[in-house]
Design an enzyme around this catalytic site. Structure first.
Site, mmCIF file in Angstrom:
data_model
loop_
_atom_site.group_PDB
_atom_site.id
_atom_site.type_symbol
_atom_site.label_atom_id
_atom_site.label_comp_id
_atom_site.label_asym_id
_atom_site.label_seq_id
_atom_site.Cartn_x
_atom_site.Cartn_y
_atom_site.Cartn_z
ATOM 1 N N GLU A 118 -4.747 7.229 -3.602
ATOM 2 C CA GLU A 118 -5.255 6.242 -3.032
ATOM 3 C C GLU A 118 -5.439 5.142 -3.960
ATOM 4 O O GLU A 118 -5.268 3.859 -3.823
ATOM 5 C CB GLU A 118 -6.607 6.389 -2.204
ATOM 6 C CG GLU A 118 -6.823 5.557 -1.313
ATOM 7 C CD GLU A 118 -5.989 5.150 -0.120
ATOM 8 O OE1 GLU A 118 -4.878 5.803 0.220
ATOM 9 O OE2 GLU A 118 -6.079 4.007 0.675
ATOM 10 N N HIS A 148 1.823 4.386 -2.932
ATOM 11 C CA HIS A 148 1.706 5.912 -2.593
ATOM 12 C C HIS A 148 3.109 6.300 -3.358
ATOM 13 O O HIS A 148 3.396 7.262 -3.886
ATOM 14 C CB HIS A 148 1.724 6.007 -1.307
ATOM 15 C CG HIS A 148 0.164 5.904 -0.922
ATOM 16 N ND1 HIS A 148 -0.918 6.640 -1.613
ATOM 17 C CD2 HIS A 148 -0.328 5.553 -0.031
ATOM 18 C CE1 HIS A 148 -1.876 6.514 -1.098
ATOM 19 N NE2 HIS A 148 -1.676 5.607 0.036
ATOM 20 N N HIS A 152 0.830 -0.935 0.150
ATOM 21 C CA HIS A 152 -0.230 -0.250 -0.102
ATOM 22 C C HIS A 152 0.728 1.136 0.002
ATOM 23 O O HIS A 152 0.720 1.996 -0.844
ATOM 24 C CB HIS A 152 -0.843 0.014 1.271
ATOM 25 C CG HIS A 152 -1.731 1.163 1.146
ATOM 26 N ND1 HIS A 152 -3.135 1.058 1.051
ATOM 27 C CD2 HIS A 152 -1.593 2.611 1.559
ATOM 28 C CE1 HIS A 152 -3.833 2.299 1.139
ATOM 29 N NE2 HIS A 152 -2.872 2.999 1.530
ATOM 30 N N GLU A 153 1.746 1.235 1.137
ATOM 31 C CA GLU A 153 2.809 2.556 1.124
ATOM 32 C C GLU A 153 3.515 2.546 -0.211
ATOM 33 O O GLU A 153 3.867 3.644 -0.579
ATOM 34 C CB GLU A 153 3.347 2.566 2.427
ATOM 35 C CG GLU A 153 2.571 2.637 3.675
ATOM 36 C CD GLU A 153 1.303 3.696 3.682
ATOM 37 O OE1 GLU A 153 1.309 4.568 3.144
ATOM 38 O OE2 GLU A 153 0.311 3.389 4.351
HETATM 39 ZN ZN ZN Z 1 -3.489 5.260 1.526
#
Ligand code: ZN
Length: 496
Positions: A292, A266, A262-263
């Site tokens: 996101e 980003h 997830h990170e």
């Molecule tokens: Zn996020």
């Protein structure tokens, strides 16, 4: 042209100061001893004031105004720079300085009270301050201005151009679809399969090593970033060549795998912005929703697919042999995709997640338009959880007190999570039209191919195109829920 040069100079100075603020924040969450808190708060306040004055400088306003009438004389990149700076200038100058200071003071006072209220499961402890925060957010909407709905003003802070009307339409139809889909997707075995019982004892150093390996595999550049430990995982940017991620490592939780992806998603977005935007406000993701979409794409669409684990499950077994050597890949993939509606948003599966967001959106809209009051929140919250998710909320700590956003004064933020999920599925659909062998690409772990396409179509642009325009360019149509619903309906991993 002199005007644009002066604007570029000011933009670069503002970006550097903002990056220093990010460094102070990163240090606070990762390195700072607890005793440093008061001093750090004073540093934040001092530097934030300087940044605020610089962005509100009437001379900057004049320069932007001067250029507004003859934008066609400058390059596309400079036009985008002017647009982004003008947005910042307008937002900041519309809010009176006293209001900004009062709001910052109120929310910093509210945060620890929320922490205590949640710990003691006592909503009434939080209520008086929450009422003040809501009153100030309504005031804020008034200062910022709106055409149709006061909530529009707050939404626009996080997702440029997004309106309450858009969300009513988008979320309304998605809600119907999800309500029909959820009962069919709920997994039978809600508990940990027996074979996975050993994950209770994962060593942090093994988790760190595997998460770093995963980050490297998706193309995260450790020469221009690093992974550290913090209480809550986050990604931050300290400059064009310094995009950092954090993670947390608990002996009994697989969360670290999905936090890394997830990170990492980003961070990939930001690491792959074109170098021409260095030290410019364009050197960041364009909106929370689009940002996101990238974290969700890597975490869920790629990272929870069986094909991805065809390549990487043996690697996981190699890094954590005690825990995984006797677990079949099928059981692992099933486990990470189990659908089980619950009380907590951040633990939600892909099918029920957005229902958590709808509840918050409806309540926020009511609070900001004045049809809901803060004291209505716990009963309304619990009623909606029962109706939408079939879940009985056992306490306010697991109910209306669970998220930090309202204590922060971040009204209008939650919907961007759903925007991200929808955009991720829509962008992935466009990718699959380009790469018709996408199954093979995933199975072979040819993640470079995926990252390169995302870089060319999304990442390299940074904040140049507003979110709606970017979606149009990448997908050839406006953001919609169709691809996300198709994705959920057809995802084989839910019914392994
Ligand atoms: Zn996020």
């Amino acid at each position: 042209m002199k005007t644009i040069e002066e604007i570029r100079l000011r933009a670069s100075e503002l970006t550097n100061l903002t990056n220093i603020l990010a460094l102070l924040q990163w240090d606070q969450e990762v390195m700072m001893p607890t005793g440093g808190a008061a001093g750090r708060a004073a540093q934040f306040s001092a530097l934030s004031t300087i940044v605020h004055r610089k962005i509100c400088d009437p001379d900057l306003g004049k320069l932007l105004h001067e250029l507004a009438g003859r934008l066609d004389e400058v390059s596309d990149g400079d036009q985008a720079l002017v647009r982004v700076l003008k947005r910042e200038y307008d937002k900041n100058t519309k809010l009176p300085e006293k209001f900004v200071a009062d709001f910052a003071r109120l929310t910093s006072e509210t945060l620890p009270v929320w922490v205590k209220a949640r710990k003691h499961n006592d909503f009434n402890q939080f209520l008086p301050l929450l009422e003040k925060v809501i009153a100030m957010c309504r005031q804020k909407a008034g200062f910022l201005g709106y055409v149709h709905h006061p909530y529009d003003a707050l939404l626009d802070l996080y997702e440029e151009g997004l309106t309450t009307n858009d969300l009513d339409a988008l979320f309304g139809s998605l809600h119907t679809e999800l309500s029909q889909l959820l009962p069919h997707k709920i997994s039978q075995g809600k508990t940990l399969p027996k074979t996975l019982a050993n994950i209770q004892s994962m060593r942090p150093q093994d988790q760190v090593a595997f998460s770093e390996r995963l980050l490297a595999e998706i193309g995260y550049d450790f020469n221009r970033g690093r992974q550290d430990i913090s209480a809550h995982p986050f990604t931050t940017s300290l400059g064009h060549n310094d995009r950092r991620v954090t993670n947390r490592f608990r002996p009994d939780s697989l969360e670290f795998i999905f936090s890394a992806l997830h990170e990492g998603g980003h961070a990939l977005y930001e690491q792959n912005i074109s170098a021409e935007h260095t030290d410019s406000p364009l050197d960041e993701g364009v909106s929370l929703g689009i940002h996101e979409s990238q974290s969700r794409l890597w975490e869920n669409i790629i990272g929870r697919s069986r094909l991805f684990w065809d390549k990487y499950y043996p690697v996981l077994q190699e890094f954590l042999p005690q825990q995984f050597k006797d677990v079949a890949q099928k059981d692992f993939v099933h486990y990470i995709n189990r659908v089980h509606p619950g009380m907590i948003r951040v633990e939600a599966d892909e099918v029920s997640y957005n229902l958590h967001v709808f509840i918050r959106f409806e309540l926020e809209k009511g609070l900001i338009e004045g049809t809901v009051t803060a004291s209505d929140l716990p009963p309304l919250w619990n009623e909606k959880y029962e109706n939408y998710l079939g879940v009985k909320v056992d306490s306010d700590a697991n109910g209306a007190l669970q998220d930090i956003h309202w204590a922060h004064g971040s009204f209008g933020y939650f919907p961007t999570y759903t925007i991200g999920n929808l955009a991720a599925a829509q962008i992935w659909h466009s990718y699959c039209l380009y790469d018709t062998d996408y199954r093979q690409t995933l199975q072979q772990g040819n993640l470079t191919k995926i990252r390169q396409w995302l870089t060319e179509n999304i990442y390299c642009h940074g904040a140049v195109y507003p979110p709606a325009e970017l979606m149009q360019r990448v997908c050839g149509e406006a953001l919609n829920a169709r691809y996300f619903v198709e994705y959920l309906k057809n995802k084989p991993e839910f019914s392994l």
